[in-house]
Motif scaffolding. Structure first.
Motif, short mmCIF file in Angstrom:
data_model
loop_
_atom_site.label_atom_id
_atom_site.label_comp_id
_atom_site.label_asym_id
_atom_site.label_seq_id
_atom_site.Cartn_x
_atom_site.Cartn_y
_atom_site.Cartn_z
N ALA A 82 -12.40 1.29 -13.43
CA ALA A 82 -12.91 2.42 -12.66
C ALA A 82 -14.35 2.79 -13.07
O ALA A 82 -15.07 3.40 -12.28
CB ALA A 82 -11.99 3.62 -12.83
N PHE A 83 -14.76 2.40 -14.29
CA PHE A 83 -16.06 2.83 -14.79
C PHE A 83 -17.04 1.71 -15.09
O PHE A 83 -18.25 1.91 -15.02
CB PHE A 83 -15.88 3.68 -16.06
CG PHE A 83 -15.18 4.99 -15.83
CD1 PHE A 83 -15.85 6.07 -15.30
CD2 PHE A 83 -13.83 5.12 -16.10
CE1 PHE A 83 -15.22 7.28 -15.08
CE2 PHE A 83 -13.17 6.32 -15.88
CZ PHE A 83 -13.86 7.41 -15.36
N THR B 282 -7.12 -0.43 -15.99
CA THR B 282 -7.36 0.39 -14.81
C THR B 282 -8.49 1.38 -15.06
O THR B 282 -9.39 1.55 -14.23
CB THR B 282 -6.08 1.16 -14.42
OG1 THR B 282 -5.03 0.22 -14.17
CG2 THR B 282 -6.30 2.00 -13.17
N VAL B 283 -8.46 2.03 -16.22
CA VAL B 283 -9.53 2.99 -16.58
C VAL B 283 -10.86 2.26 -16.72
O VAL B 283 -11.90 2.71 -16.22
CB VAL B 283 -9.16 3.73 -17.89
CG1 VAL B 283 -10.33 4.62 -18.34
CG2 VAL B 283 -7.89 4.55 -17.70
N VAL C 60 -2.91 -0.12 -18.12
CA VAL C 60 -3.47 1.23 -18.00
C VAL C 60 -4.91 1.25 -18.50
O VAL C 60 -5.80 1.81 -17.86
CB VAL C 60 -2.61 2.24 -18.78
CG1 VAL C 60 -3.30 3.61 -18.83
CG2 VAL C 60 -1.23 2.37 -18.15
N ILE C 61 -5.16 0.62 -19.66
CA ILE C 61 -6.52 0.56 -20.20
C ILE C 61 -7.43 -0.17 -19.23
O ILE C 61 -8.57 0.25 -18.98
CB ILE C 61 -6.52 -0.15 -21.57
CG1 ILE C 61 -5.75 0.69 -22.59
CG2 ILE C 61 -7.96 -0.38 -22.05
CD1 ILE C 61 -5.50 -0.05 -23.90
#
Length: 254
Positions: free
Chosen positions: A96-97, A92-93, A89-90
């Motif tokens: 994205a940035f 993925t975030v 999850v970390i």
């Protein structure tokens, strides 16, 4: 293949060699596929390379599970999975940035740190720990490696070296190492598919290229299976650590 991501015949040849190396790494020297990661990123656009490589890795994972499925240590896997999920999850975030430069530098530093810690732990002579302290230490180690493994595998399919360092530090022998690693990455990489698709990293074009490359994973896996029987435990561990260091340096110096 020129129409798929503009891949030239020479580029496709390099990708095919990288796919063969994926098969070899999954059944022989885990972590060696960091070289494949570098080849894919050199031939394809950086983000696209992540999406193309993932199904290739899953093909290798399936072959590794078929080969070493009986040697997996499931208590270790269940201890890792919750932390790995958090790391995915970390990652993925972060993906994205963050731009490519930040991603490469972060991953390279993590891999070199893990290799250094593992070498240090293996050379240090420690007094036996009390059972309660040893259990707590094992949980903390599984949690930290799990988060890093989930993060690196999500961001750049580079979780292999991190998990290799964890399994070596936990004292796994060759077959137990390969069996546990095989099941771990089959489950984790399969779980990553919806995240990668959601980020636009997997689409019809990437799957078409995967279909052409997947066939090269099979001979690599057979070569790895034949080679692993000729590699003793000490050499096996040295090769895994060396592959991790090379992968970390590749990411930092690109």
């Amino acid at each position: 293949m020129h129409e798929i991501f503009g891949v030239t015949p020479w580029g496709f040849t390099a990708l095919a060699a990288a796919a063969l190396l994926v098969g070899f790494s999954k059944t022989a020297v885990s972590g060696a596929n960091t070289v494949s990661l570098a080849i894919f990123a050199a031939i394809l656009p950086a983000r696209a390379s992540t999406g193309v490589l993932l199904p290739i890795l899953i093909c290798g994972d399936i072959l590794a599970v078929l080969t070493y499925r009986r040697h997996a240590h499931w208590p270790t896997l269940w201890r890792l999975f919750p932390a790995v999920a958090g790391g995915v999850v970390i990652g993925t975030v972060f993906l994205a940035f963050a731009d490519d430069a930040v991603v490469r530098t972060s991953l390279g530093a993590i891999l070199l740190l893990m290799a250094g810690v593992t070498i240090w732990r293996r050379r240090r002579t420690e007094a036996p720990e009390a059972e309660e302290t040893a259990t707590r230490t094992a949980r903390v180690k599984a949690g930290s490696y799990g988060v890093l493994g989930g993060f690196t595998t999500m961001v750049a399919n580079a979780g292999g070296p991190v998990m290799s360092m964890y399994l070596l530090s936990a004292g796994f022998k060759k077959l137990g190492f390969l069996g546990t690693s095989a099941w771990f990455f089959l489950i984790v990489n399969s779980a990553k598919l919806p995240f990668s698709a959601g980020l636009g990293l997997i689409d019809g074009r990437s799957l078409l290229l995967d279909a052409a490359l997947a066939v090269f994973v099979v001979p690599g896996a057979f070569i790895g299976k034949a080679a692993v029987n000729r590699i003793n435990q000490k050499l096996f561990e040295q090769l895994v650590i060396a592959a991790t260091v090379v992968g970390g340096l590749q990411l930092l110096l690109r």
